[in-house]
Enzyme design. Structure first.
Site, PDB file in Angstrom:
ATOM      1  N   ARG A 226     -41.221  77.212 -12.099  1.00  0.00           N
ATOM      2  CA  ARG A 226     -40.026  76.714 -12.690  1.00  0.00           C
ATOM      3  C   ARG A 226     -40.325  75.354 -13.311  1.00  0.00           C
ATOM      4  O   ARG A 226     -40.556  74.310 -12.537  1.00  0.00           O
ATOM      5  CB  ARG A 226     -39.118  76.844 -11.935  1.00  0.00           C
ATOM      6  CG  ARG A 226     -38.393  78.251 -11.457  1.00  0.00           C
ATOM      7  CD  ARG A 226     -37.303  78.127 -10.664  1.00  0.00           C
ATOM      8  NE  ARG A 226     -35.973  77.871 -11.178  1.00  0.00           N
ATOM      9  CZ  ARG A 226     -34.891  78.053 -10.482  1.00  0.00           C
ATOM     10  NH1 ARG A 226     -34.894  78.326  -9.377  1.00  0.00           N
ATOM     11  NH2 ARG A 226     -33.797  77.537 -11.383  1.00  0.00           N
TER      12      ARG A 226
ATOM     13  N   SER B 135     -28.889  70.932 -15.938  1.00  0.00           N
ATOM     14  CA  SER B 135     -27.989  69.851 -15.659  1.00  0.00           C
ATOM     15  C   SER B 135     -28.257  69.279 -14.316  1.00  0.00           C
ATOM     16  O   SER B 135     -28.012  68.208 -13.907  1.00  0.00           O
ATOM     17  CB  SER B 135     -26.799  70.329 -15.557  1.00  0.00           C
ATOM     18  OG  SER B 135     -26.251  71.233 -14.508  1.00  0.00           O
ATOM     19  N   GLN B 136     -28.983  69.980 -13.662  1.00  0.00           N
ATOM     20  CA  GLN B 136     -29.626  69.420 -12.162  1.00  0.00           C
ATOM     21  C   GLN B 136     -30.415  68.256 -12.462  1.00  0.00           C
ATOM     22  O   GLN B 136     -30.371  67.502 -11.291  1.00  0.00           O
ATOM     23  CB  GLN B 136     -30.174  70.527 -11.448  1.00  0.00           C
ATOM     24  CG  GLN B 136     -29.352  71.810 -11.102  1.00  0.00           C
ATOM     25  CD  GLN B 136     -29.849  72.965 -10.290  1.00  0.00           C
ATOM     26  OE1 GLN B 136     -30.894  72.875  -9.953  1.00  0.00           O
ATOM     27  NE2 GLN B 136     -28.968  74.131 -10.066  1.00  0.00           N
TER      28      GLN B 136
ATOM     29  N   ASP C 194     -24.016  80.269 -15.083  1.00  0.00           N
ATOM     30  CA  ASP C 194     -24.163  81.285 -13.778  1.00  0.00           C
ATOM     31  C   ASP C 194     -22.994  82.224 -13.850  1.00  0.00           C
ATOM     32  O   ASP C 194     -23.151  83.377 -12.999  1.00  0.00           O
ATOM     33  CB  ASP C 194     -24.119  80.261 -12.487  1.00  0.00           C
ATOM     34  CG  ASP C 194     -25.088  79.406 -12.353  1.00  0.00           C
ATOM     35  OD1 ASP C 194     -26.418  79.805 -12.820  1.00  0.00           O
ATOM     36  OD2 ASP C 194     -25.236  78.677 -11.398  1.00  0.00           O
TER      37      ASP C 194
END
Length: 418
Positions: free
Chosen positions: A99, A146-147, A299
């Site tokens: 990732r 956005s994390q 999500d």
């Protein structure tokens, strides 16, 4: 391999218990650690993702295995880069090691961090030598996770010159960024949007000293909305405690989306900022076709895709670009698993999902694969309200909703293992 077979109840009428918000829990843990204070976090999440963050901050081991927790990887990477807590290696599962994390690493290096890749360029594992960072102005693409943005914002108050973060292009999951800023202010920081695309965080330390209450999770509520929507019972009812009207959680928009699919939300006492009882009931009205941009709340996409398919509501969903880099490639996973149930869903450039009502023959005795993705199990389980459904590796729900299967049993939903 464990497989659950799930059969719906004759009547749906239940008071279900939701987990605490892991989004809020994880942010609260990071901010409390950065504040240097030890006040109580009430109603903290007991999910795997939060447990990983909590243990890492308590023990600060040299090697930190965050397993499949993407939030933990991003938040803890920034935390250990910006604090003088020694050297650490951040690693995780095989999927986590594929990732991408380069946008965050590049930004941290620009701010003065000592961080390098321990394996493939652009991906975990990472080696970090922690120190206080200079901070200052920086640019980052707004259409990445956005994390990354939240991870940088939360360390802004402890950097020498604070942070001025300009986001270029379109901004993904903006409600999650707003949640981070709101919580930072709750914890005593000075952080706000200073223009349409720029966030300014002053070098003013967190200074909260009193306990902090964590509300329950609107994302988890979405699966109960789905069950009400799919129930054939006109008076189906689900009651959920601990949700807030006016919540800063991006997924609280589930109220609006499901209002279009025939579910109404009734607050016992409609007080903004206060947790209360929410009752879900059928309204008897739904749209003929659903079009929605999930840029702000990606999500929720799996829940809504499954719901629309089983209800026979054609859809066109946009804003799904980040789904390909989640716990699994959720675009491909949804297409593959919905086909098992007889629904032919198509994607557009891996960023949109379209269903025009096209069907195929369902696979006999098919089981839904979860791909180590909690939301695949959670979003497909409510299919039981229309037909028996089988789910492989169901224990992945522990990532966000550990008690989910027990809660289904409370609703007289039959869950048994083969």
């Amino acid at each position: 391999m464990t497989t659950y077979t799930i059969t719906g109840p004759e009547r749906l009428n239940v008071a279900a218990t939701l987990p605490a918000s892991k989004s809020i829990s994880n942010r609260a843990l990071i901010m409390r650690a950065l504040s240097g204070c030890d006040f109580e976090l009430q109603n903290i999440s007991d999910c795997d993702d939060t447990d990983v963050v909590q243990k890492a901050l308590e023990t600060m081991p040299e090697v930190i295995d965050i397993m499949a927790a993407g939030t933990a990887m991003r938040f803890l990477t920034a935390f250990f880069c910006a604090t003088d807590n020694g050297s650490h290696t951040m690693t995780g599962t095989e999927r986590m090691r594929h990732r991408p994390i380069q946008p965050l690493v590049d930004a941290l290096r620009h701010l003065g961090a000592d961080i390098e890749y321990a394996g493939e360029e652009g991906f975990p594992p990472l080696r970090i030598n922690g120190k206080r960072l200079a901070g200052g102005p920086i640019e980052m693409p707004g259409n990445v996770s956005s994390q990354y943005v939240s991870a940088l914002l939360m360390i802004g108050p402890v950097m020498e010159h604070g942070l001025e973060l300009r986001l270029t292009g379109s901004i993904t999951s903006r409600p999650y960024i707003d949640l981070t800023l709101w919580m930072m202010r709750e914890f005593g920081a000075d952080a706000e949007w200073s223009s349409v695309d720029t966030i300014t965080v002053m070098p003013k330390p967190y200074d909260r000293h009193t306990s902090y209450y964590i509300e329950n999770d609107w994302s988890a509520a979405s699966y109960w909305y789905e069950m009400v929507a799919l129930s054939r019972q006109p008076d189906a009812e689900v009651r959920l405690e601990g949700l807030m009207d006016g919540s800063k959680q991006g997924d609280s928009s589930v109220r609006y989306i499901f209002s279009l699919l025939g579910v109404r939300t009734i607050f016992k006492e409609k007080k903004a900022g206060k947790p209360t009882m929410v009752t879900l009931k059928k309204s008897g009205h739904r749209v003929a076709k659903l079009e929605f941009d999930f840029t702000g709340q990606p999500d929720l996409a799996q829940t809504i895709v499954v719901t629309c398919g089983l209800m026979g509501v054609p859809f066109h969903f946009t804003g799904l670009r980040t789904l390909k880099i989640k716990e699994t490639d959720r675009i491909e996973a949804l297409k593959r698993e919905m086909r098992k149930l007889g629904f032919i869903i198509r994607d557009i450039d891996g960023q949109e999902l379209v269903w025009n009502g096209e069907r195929c023959e369902p696979e006999a005795d098919a089981a839904i694969d979860t791909y180590d993705d909690h939301r695949m199990a959670l979003s497909f389980a409510p299919v039981c309200m229309r037909q028996e459904v089988r789910i492989n590796n169901p224990h992945v729900v522990s990532k966000s909703y550990p008690a989910f299967w027990e809660e289904l049993s409370k609703a007289q939903i039959s869950v048994y293992s083969l």
